[in-house]
Design a protein around this motif. Structure first.
Motif, PDB file in Angstrom:
ATOM      1  N   VAL A  98       0.840  -1.189   0.000  1.00 63.59           N
ATOM      2  CA  VAL A  98       0.000   0.000   0.000  1.00 63.59           C
ATOM      3  C   VAL A  98       0.879   1.244   0.000  1.00 63.59           C
ATOM      4  O   VAL A  98       1.879   1.301   0.724  1.00 63.59           O
ATOM      5  CB  VAL A  98      -0.926   0.017   1.237  1.00 63.59           C
ATOM      6  CG1 VAL A  98      -1.708   1.318   1.345  1.00 63.59           C
ATOM      7  CG2 VAL A  98      -1.874  -1.176   1.204  1.00 63.59           C
ATOM      8  N   VAL A  99       0.510   2.218  -0.802  1.00 63.68           N
ATOM      9  CA  VAL A  99       1.164   3.526  -0.801  1.00 63.68           C
ATOM     10  C   VAL A  99       0.245   4.476  -0.036  1.00 63.68           C
ATOM     11  O   VAL A  99      -0.947   4.569  -0.335  1.00 63.68           O
ATOM     12  CB  VAL A  99       1.396   4.028  -2.244  1.00 63.68           C
ATOM     13  CG1 VAL A  99       1.896   5.463  -2.241  1.00 63.68           C
ATOM     14  CG2 VAL A  99       2.368   3.116  -2.970  1.00 63.68           C
ATOM     15  N   GLN A 100       0.805   5.163   0.944  1.00 60.78           N
ATOM     16  CA  GLN A 100       0.043   6.135   1.725  1.00 60.78           C
ATOM     17  C   GLN A 100       0.451   7.543   1.287  1.00 60.78           C
ATOM     18  O   GLN A 100       1.630   7.884   1.321  1.00 60.78           O
ATOM     19  CB  GLN A 100       0.329   5.975   3.215  1.00 60.78           C
ATOM     20  CG  GLN A 100      -0.075   4.630   3.768  1.00 60.78           C
ATOM     21  CD  GLN A 100       0.426   4.437   5.186  1.00 60.78           C
ATOM     22  OE1 GLN A 100       1.393   5.048   5.602  1.00 60.78           O
ATOM     23  NE2 GLN A 100      -0.237   3.562   5.919  1.00 60.78           N
ATOM     24  N   THR A 101      -0.534   8.320   0.895  1.00 59.28           N
ATOM     25  CA  THR A 101      -0.301   9.682   0.442  1.00 59.28           C
ATOM     26  C   THR A 101      -0.919  10.644   1.442  1.00 59.28           C
ATOM     27  O   THR A 101      -2.110  10.520   1.757  1.00 59.28           O
ATOM     28  CB  THR A 101      -0.948   9.899  -0.943  1.00 59.28           C
ATOM     29  OG1 THR A 101      -0.402   8.935  -1.856  1.00 59.28           O
ATOM     30  CG2 THR A 101      -0.700  11.309  -1.461  1.00 59.28           C
ATOM     31  N   PRO A 102      -0.137  11.613   1.960  1.00 57.08           N
ATOM     32  CA  PRO A 102      -0.738  12.567   2.891  1.00 57.08           C
ATOM     33  C   PRO A 102      -1.741  13.463   2.167  1.00 57.08           C
ATOM     34  O   PRO A 102      -1.533  13.846   1.019  1.00 57.08           O
ATOM     35  CB  PRO A 102       0.469  13.383   3.394  1.00 57.08           C
ATOM     36  CG  PRO A 102       1.503  13.240   2.330  1.00 57.08           C
ATOM     37  CD  PRO A 102       1.265  11.895   1.684  1.00 57.08           C
ATOM     38  N   THR A 103      -2.826  13.762   2.854  1.00 57.80           N
ATOM     39  CA  THR A 103      -3.873  14.616   2.297  1.00 57.80           C
ATOM     40  C   THR A 103      -4.310  15.621   3.361  1.00 57.80           C
ATOM     41  O   THR A 103      -3.957  15.496   4.533  1.00 57.80           O
ATOM     42  CB  THR A 103      -5.114  13.799   1.864  1.00 57.80           C
ATOM     43  OG1 THR A 103      -5.762  13.294   3.030  1.00 57.80           O
ATOM     44  CG2 THR A 103      -4.756  12.671   0.918  1.00 57.80           C
ATOM     45  N   ASP A 104      -5.123  16.571   2.930  1.00 63.85           N
ATOM     46  CA  ASP A 104      -5.796  17.410   3.912  1.00 63.85           C
ATOM     47  C   ASP A 104      -7.091  16.707   4.296  1.00 63.85           C
ATOM     48  O   ASP A 104      -7.371  15.591   3.827  1.00 63.85           O
ATOM     49  CB  ASP A 104      -6.021  18.836   3.383  1.00 63.85           C
ATOM     50  CG  ASP A 104      -6.925  18.903   2.158  1.00 63.85           C
ATOM     51  OD1 ASP A 104      -7.683  17.941   1.883  1.00 63.85           O
ATOM     52  OD2 ASP A 104      -6.883  19.945   1.468  1.00 63.85           O
TER      53      ASP A 104
END
Length: 143
Positions: A98-104
């Protein structure tokens, strides 16, 4: 399933959907700052190592550790979890990258540390859950 997921082995579309559902359930719980819902994504005796290198054993320990973290240093952290690979280990055991991408808070990607996570997701009597996993922080990249 999307064609962006590399599937290795004979993993039925139903299993792919169930495994992706666990990952999305974890994402939803993290973004809602709900440690109980987060813990429910794990098996009763799961082993989890977070991005800080802390190993947690068992669903209760994972939820208990997550509660104060979500109220403090993770309070304003949100992320999108994208399954990029599924590897069949056994008929009811799937390794998932899994790739985790930071978001608002609205889900828009932002600058910040990313994650590369490996989950072992297994079918249990009560459905699919994470049996083991490890999260690794990845250096921030410009959005």
């Amino acid at each position: 399933m999307t064609s962006d997921i590399l599937v290795v082995g004979t993993i039925s579309p139903e299993t792919q959907a169930a495994v992706t559902g666990v990952v999305k359930g974890l994402e939803k719980a993290f973004n809602a700052k709900d440690p109980v819902a987060l813990g429910e994504q794990y098996t009763q005796h799961a082993s989890w190592t977070n991005a800080r290198g802390t190993r947690l054993d068992g669903r209760e320990a994972i939820a208990e550790f997550s509660a104060p973290a979500m109220k403090s240093f993770l309070r304003d952290s949100f992320a999108r979890y994208d399954v990029v690979k599924m590897l069949e280990i056994a008929p009811d055991v799937i390794a998932v990258n899994v790739v985790q991408t930071p978001t608002d808070s609205t889900g828009t990607p932002v600058d910040g540390p990313r994650g590369a996570t490996l989950y072992v997701i297994a079918e249990q009597a009560d459905g699919w859950h994470i049996a083991a996993g490890q999260n690794m922080a990845v250096a921030p990249q410009a959005v």
